[in-house]
Design a protein around this motif. Structure first.
Motif, PDB file in Angstrom:
ATOM      1  N   VAL A   1     -22.149  19.474 -10.159  1.00 51.46           N
ATOM      2  CA  VAL A   1     -21.527  19.303  -9.402  1.00 51.46           C
ATOM      3  C   VAL A   1     -20.021  19.437 -10.511  1.00 51.46           C
ATOM      4  CG1 VAL A   1     -21.223  18.281  -7.311  1.00 51.46           C
ATOM      5  CG2 VAL A   1     -23.246  18.871  -8.032  1.00 51.46           C
ATOM      6  N   THR A   2     -18.709  19.796  -9.893  1.00 52.20           N
ATOM      7  CA  THR A   2     -18.326  19.570 -10.772  1.00 52.20           C
ATOM      8  C   THR A   2     -16.731  19.116 -10.219  1.00 52.20           C
ATOM      9  OG1 THR A   2     -16.935  21.770 -10.973  1.00 52.20           O
ATOM     10  CG2 THR A   2     -18.276  21.774 -13.114  1.00 52.20           C
ATOM     11  N   SER A   3     -15.819  18.610 -11.004  1.00 53.64           N
ATOM     12  CA  SER A   3     -14.328  18.722 -10.931  1.00 53.64           C
ATOM     13  C   SER A   3     -13.360  19.163 -11.024  1.00 53.64           C
ATOM     14  CB  SER A   3     -14.374  17.192 -10.358  1.00 53.64           C
ATOM     15  OG  SER A   3     -13.779  16.551 -11.390  1.00 53.64           O
ATOM     16  N   ASP A   4     -12.179  19.497 -10.216  1.00 59.38           N
ATOM     17  CA  ASP A   4     -10.767  20.005 -11.606  1.00 59.38           C
ATOM     18  C   ASP A   4     -11.434  19.008 -13.391  1.00 59.38           C
ATOM     19  OD1 ASP A   4      -8.657  21.044 -11.786  1.00 59.38           O
ATOM     20  OD2 ASP A   4      -7.217  18.806 -11.654  1.00 59.38           O
ATOM     21  N   GLY A   5     -10.852  20.106 -14.280  1.00 60.66           N
ATOM     22  CA  GLY A   5     -10.345  19.372 -15.267  1.00 60.66           C
ATOM     23  C   GLY A   5     -11.706  19.663 -16.090  1.00 60.66           C
ATOM     24  N   LYS A   6     -12.673  20.511 -15.793  1.00 61.40           N
ATOM     25  CA  LYS A   6     -13.786  19.788 -15.617  1.00 61.40           C
ATOM     26  C   LYS A   6     -15.074  21.657 -16.354  1.00 61.40           C
ATOM     27  CE  LYS A   6     -15.072  15.550 -15.226  1.00 61.40           C
ATOM     28  NZ  LYS A   6     -15.972  14.529 -16.261  1.00 61.40           N
TER      29      LYS A   6
ATOM     30  N   ASP B   1     -17.701  26.463 -20.070  1.00 61.20           N
ATOM     31  CA  ASP B   1     -17.499  27.177 -21.291  1.00 61.20           C
ATOM     32  C   ASP B   1     -18.580  27.243 -21.642  1.00 61.20           C
ATOM     33  OD1 ASP B   1     -14.865  28.243 -20.047  1.00 61.20           O
ATOM     34  OD2 ASP B   1     -14.010  27.827 -21.142  1.00 61.20           O
ATOM     35  N   HIS B   2     -18.354  25.823 -22.475  1.00 63.38           N
ATOM     36  CA  HIS B   2     -19.388  25.756 -23.478  1.00 63.38           C
ATOM     37  C   HIS B   2     -20.926  26.017 -22.981  1.00 63.38           C
ATOM     38  CE1 HIS B   2     -21.731  23.686 -26.499  1.00 63.38           C
ATOM     39  NE2 HIS B   2     -22.789  23.016 -25.902  1.00 63.38           N
ATOM     40  N   PHE B   3     -20.804  26.407 -21.951  1.00 66.03           N
ATOM     41  CA  PHE B   3     -22.651  27.232 -21.713  1.00 66.03           C
ATOM     42  C   PHE B   3     -22.038  28.517 -21.600  1.00 66.03           C
ATOM     43  CE2 PHE B   3     -23.658  22.606 -20.720  1.00 66.03           C
ATOM     44  CZ  PHE B   3     -24.777  22.634 -21.996  1.00 66.03           C
ATOM     45  N   ASP B   4     -21.185  28.798 -21.706  1.00 68.29           N
ATOM     46  CA  ASP B   4     -20.880  30.967 -21.600  1.00 68.29           C
ATOM     47  C   ASP B   4     -21.076  31.488 -22.926  1.00 68.29           C
ATOM     48  OD1 ASP B   4     -20.335  32.655 -20.268  1.00 68.29           O
ATOM     49  OD2 ASP B   4     -18.463  32.328 -19.220  1.00 68.29           O
ATOM     50  N   ALA B   5     -21.089  32.972 -22.553  1.00 68.45           N
ATOM     51  CA  ALA B   5     -21.218  33.480 -23.667  1.00 68.45           C
ATOM     52  C   ALA B   5     -19.459  33.085 -24.660  1.00 68.45           C
ATOM     53  CB  ALA B   5     -21.514  35.055 -23.687  1.00 68.45           C
TER      54      ALA B   5
ATOM     55  N   VAL C   1     -24.776  29.273 -32.405  1.00 72.68           N
ATOM     56  CA  VAL C   1     -23.610  29.636 -30.502  1.00 72.68           C
ATOM     57  C   VAL C   1     -24.187  30.452 -29.655  1.00 72.68           C
ATOM     58  CG1 VAL C   1     -21.829  30.770 -30.452  1.00 72.68           C
ATOM     59  CG2 VAL C   1     -21.873  29.260 -31.903  1.00 72.68           C
ATOM     60  N   ARG C   2     -25.558  31.263 -29.407  1.00 77.46           N
ATOM     61  CA  ARG C   2     -26.310  31.905 -29.220  1.00 77.46           C
ATOM     62  C   ARG C   2     -26.769  31.207 -28.097  1.00 77.46           C
ATOM     63  NH1 ARG C   2     -26.403  37.931 -32.323  1.00 77.46           N
ATOM     64  NH2 ARG C   2     -23.683  38.566 -31.507  1.00 77.46           N
ATOM     65  N   ALA C   3     -27.407  30.329 -28.691  1.00 76.61           N
ATOM     66  CA  ALA C   3     -28.610  30.062 -28.350  1.00 76.61           C
ATOM     67  C   ALA C   3     -28.004  28.925 -27.289  1.00 76.61           C
ATOM     68  CB  ALA C   3     -29.461  28.798 -29.594  1.00 76.61           C
ATOM     69  N   VAL C   4     -26.938  28.940 -27.240  1.00 72.53           N
ATOM     70  CA  VAL C   4     -26.829  27.453 -25.919  1.00 72.53           C
ATOM     71  C   VAL C   4     -26.103  28.701 -25.084  1.00 72.53           C
ATOM     72  CG1 VAL C   4     -24.209  25.932 -25.433  1.00 72.53           C
ATOM     73  CG2 VAL C   4     -25.438  25.792 -28.003  1.00 72.53           C
ATOM     74  N   SER C   5     -25.386  29.635 -25.416  1.00 74.75           N
ATOM     75  CA  SER C   5     -25.460  30.536 -24.000  1.00 74.75           C
ATOM     76  C   SER C   5     -26.489  30.884 -23.103  1.00 74.75           C
ATOM     77  CB  SER C   5     -24.009  31.369 -23.919  1.00 74.75           C
ATOM     78  OG  SER C   5     -24.378  32.121 -25.373  1.00 74.75           O
ATOM     79  N   ASP C   6     -27.543  31.352 -23.773  1.00 75.08           N
ATOM     80  CA  ASP C   6     -28.962  31.869 -23.671  1.00 75.08           C
ATOM     81  C   ASP C   6     -29.351  30.426 -22.762  1.00 75.08           C
ATOM     82  OD1 ASP C   6     -27.964  34.416 -24.410  1.00 75.08           O
ATOM     83  OD2 ASP C   6     -29.236  34.426 -26.242  1.00 75.08           O
ATOM     84  N   MET C   7     -28.996  29.313 -23.240  1.00 75.41           N
ATOM     85  CA  MET C   7     -29.719  28.264 -22.894  1.00 75.41           C
ATOM     86  C   MET C   7     -30.524  28.130 -21.065  1.00 75.41           C
ATOM     87  SD  MET C   7     -28.745  24.611 -23.932  1.00 75.41           S
ATOM     88  CE  MET C   7     -29.207  24.717 -25.439  1.00 75.41           C
TER      89      MET C   7
ATOM     90  N   ASN D   1     -29.240  29.354 -17.161  1.00 76.05           N
ATOM     91  CA  ASN D   1     -29.233  30.478 -15.658  1.00 76.05           C
ATOM     92  C   ASN D   1     -27.960  29.065 -15.689  1.00 76.05           C
ATOM     93  OD1 ASN D   1     -28.762  31.737 -13.715  1.00 76.05           O
ATOM     94  ND2 ASN D   1     -30.727  32.234 -12.859  1.00 76.05           N
ATOM     95  N   LEU D   2     -26.929  28.637 -15.116  1.00 74.37           N
ATOM     96  CA  LEU D   2     -26.123  28.554 -14.647  1.00 74.37           C
ATOM     97  C   LEU D   2     -25.660  28.452 -13.098  1.00 74.37           C
ATOM     98  CD1 LEU D   2     -24.007  26.042 -16.789  1.00 74.37           C
ATOM     99  CD2 LEU D   2     -25.704  25.322 -15.936  1.00 74.37           C
ATOM    100  N   VAL D   3     -25.087  27.806 -12.231  1.00 74.58           N
ATOM    101  CA  VAL D   3     -24.689  27.738 -11.298  1.00 74.58           C
ATOM    102  C   VAL D   3     -23.580  26.126 -11.033  1.00 74.58           C
ATOM    103  CG1 VAL D   3     -24.658  27.593  -8.427  1.00 74.58           C
ATOM    104  CG2 VAL D   3     -26.777  28.436  -9.482  1.00 74.58           C
ATOM    105  N   THR D   4     -22.451  27.210 -10.511  1.00 78.86           N
ATOM    106  CA  THR D   4     -21.681  25.697 -10.146  1.00 78.86           C
ATOM    107  C   THR D   4     -21.008  25.143  -8.905  1.00 78.86           C
ATOM    108  OG1 THR D   4     -20.675  26.254 -12.564  1.00 78.86           O
ATOM    109  CG2 THR D   4     -18.801  24.579 -11.162  1.00 78.86           C
ATOM    110  N   VAL D   5     -20.993  24.138  -8.727  1.00 77.44           N
ATOM    111  CA  VAL D   5     -20.827  23.573  -7.567  1.00 77.44           C
ATOM    112  C   VAL D   5     -19.360  22.513  -6.897  1.00 77.44           C
ATOM    113  CG1 VAL D   5     -21.090  22.266  -5.539  1.00 77.44           C
ATOM    114  CG2 VAL D   5     -22.513  23.934  -6.516  1.00 77.44           C
ATOM    115  N   ARG D   6     -18.501  22.705  -6.296  1.00 72.84           N
ATOM    116  CA  ARG D   6     -17.373  21.475  -6.973  1.00 72.84           C
ATOM    117  C   ARG D   6     -17.591  20.817  -6.086  1.00 72.84           C
ATOM    118  NH1 ARG D   6     -11.757  22.298 -10.270  1.00 72.84           N
ATOM    119  NH2 ARG D   6     -12.147  24.145 -11.486  1.00 72.84           N
TER     120      ARG D   6
END
Ligand code: G1P
Length: 294
Positions: free
Chosen positions: A55-60, A65-69, A89-95, A97-102
């Motif tokens: 659950v994010t907001s503006d500026g986050k 990106d940190h958990f993306d490829a 680096v790859r281990a972080v993005s493979d970690m 399944n992320l869903v983002t809600v604002r």
């Protein structure tokens, strides 16, 4: 049903850490060698969580990106033959399944959790506050999930706090009529109160940022009025839930650090570094020398 989703509220400003958090989300401040939030993410995954709702907001955006490829960075490391860093680096993005809600308005922790309602669906889920970093052999969240499976109710992580600190925590009221189980570690609760004055604190057990909640919490959150700090408090909604369903506190094992504050962040860095195979030795030597100097 197994607990497979964890909600990570990360919309807060990080005011306790200004100016460091002016442009960098507090969740990405490094603790030793990785961003603070990664510890909580690793804990959740080790506890069997498969979906994370941020659950994010503006500026986050940098958190996503940190958990993306990172194709350019990965190509660069590959071309240099830096296979070890490429793996990290790859281990972080493979970690996970992320869903983002604002969360469009900062109305409090309870409101942030309510924003995750559609993403969670009708099942029990975890809430993880990444400001609370827990160093332990066994993931603290696993202990809460076990307690949920035993009781079928909601579970909050608790630890002993000094009485004068009650104004910084949710504090639980123990149910004296029901026995604690698991060697006194799973404690039936009668109620919860957010940030009481020391004189009003119903126990010395403070809530730490790990929860397993039944989906009924969303109905309660919808009806929760603004509470302490004029915010919609998760604690108040759990208190309302306690009238209908069992709520237990779980004393977890391990050491907890509030990495959303400079002093907690510093302690976590030192604690983790002391046990680190590379940094531990040099840190001890330097600390000893520095302390004898004084
Ligand atoms: C939140 C909760 C509080 C809990 C604390 C643990 O407060 O509202 O009940 O004790 O996290 O870290 P915050 O620290 O966001 O003010």
């Amino acid at each position: 049903m197994r607990v497979r989703t964890a909600v990570f509220p990360v919309a807060g400003w990080g005011t306790r850490f200004l100016p460091a958090t002016k442009a960098v989300p507090k969740e990405l401040l490094p603790v030793l060698d990785r961003p603070a939030i990664q510890y909580a993410m690793e804990e959740a995954i080790a506890a069997g969580i498969e979906r994370i709702v941020l659950v994010t907001s503006d500026g986050k955006r940098a958190i996503e990106d940190h958990f993306d490829a990172a194709p350019d960075l990965e190509a660069f490391l590959e071309a240099r033959g830096d296979i070890e860093r490429l793996r990290v680096v790859r281990a972080v993005s493979d970690m996970v399944n992320l869903v983002t809600v604002r969360q469009k308005e900062q109305l409090g922790l309870g409101h942030a959790v309510l924003m995750a309602r559609d993403a969670v669906g009708h099942e029990s889920f975890a809430v993880v506050l990444p400001d609370d970093l827990i160093v332990s052999e066994r993931p603290a969240l696993s202990e809460l999930i076990d307690a949920h499976e035993e009781t079928h109710g909601s579970v909050v992580a608790v630890m002993e706090i000094p009485r004068e600190d009650s104004i910084r925590y949710g504090v639980v009221e123990i149910d004296p009529d029901l026995p604690a189980t698991d060697g006194g570690r799973t404690i039936p609760l009668r109620g919860l109160i957010e940030k009481p004055a020391p004189a009003d604190a119903p126990s010395n057990l403070g809530i730490v940022g790990r929860y397993v909640l039944t989906p009924k919490i969303f109905e309660k959150l919808e009806r929760t009025a603004h509470g302490v700090g004029n915010e919609i408090q998760l604690t108040d909604a759990i208190q309302a839930l306690a009238a209908e369903q069992p709520i237990v506190g779980r004393r977890f094992s391990g050491r907890r650090f509030d990495v959303g504050s400079p002093e907690g962040w510093l302690a976590a860095n030192i604690d983790l570094a002391l046990d680190h195979p590379h940094y531990g030795g040099p840190l001890r030597t330097w600390l000893n020398a520095r302390l004898t100097e004084r």
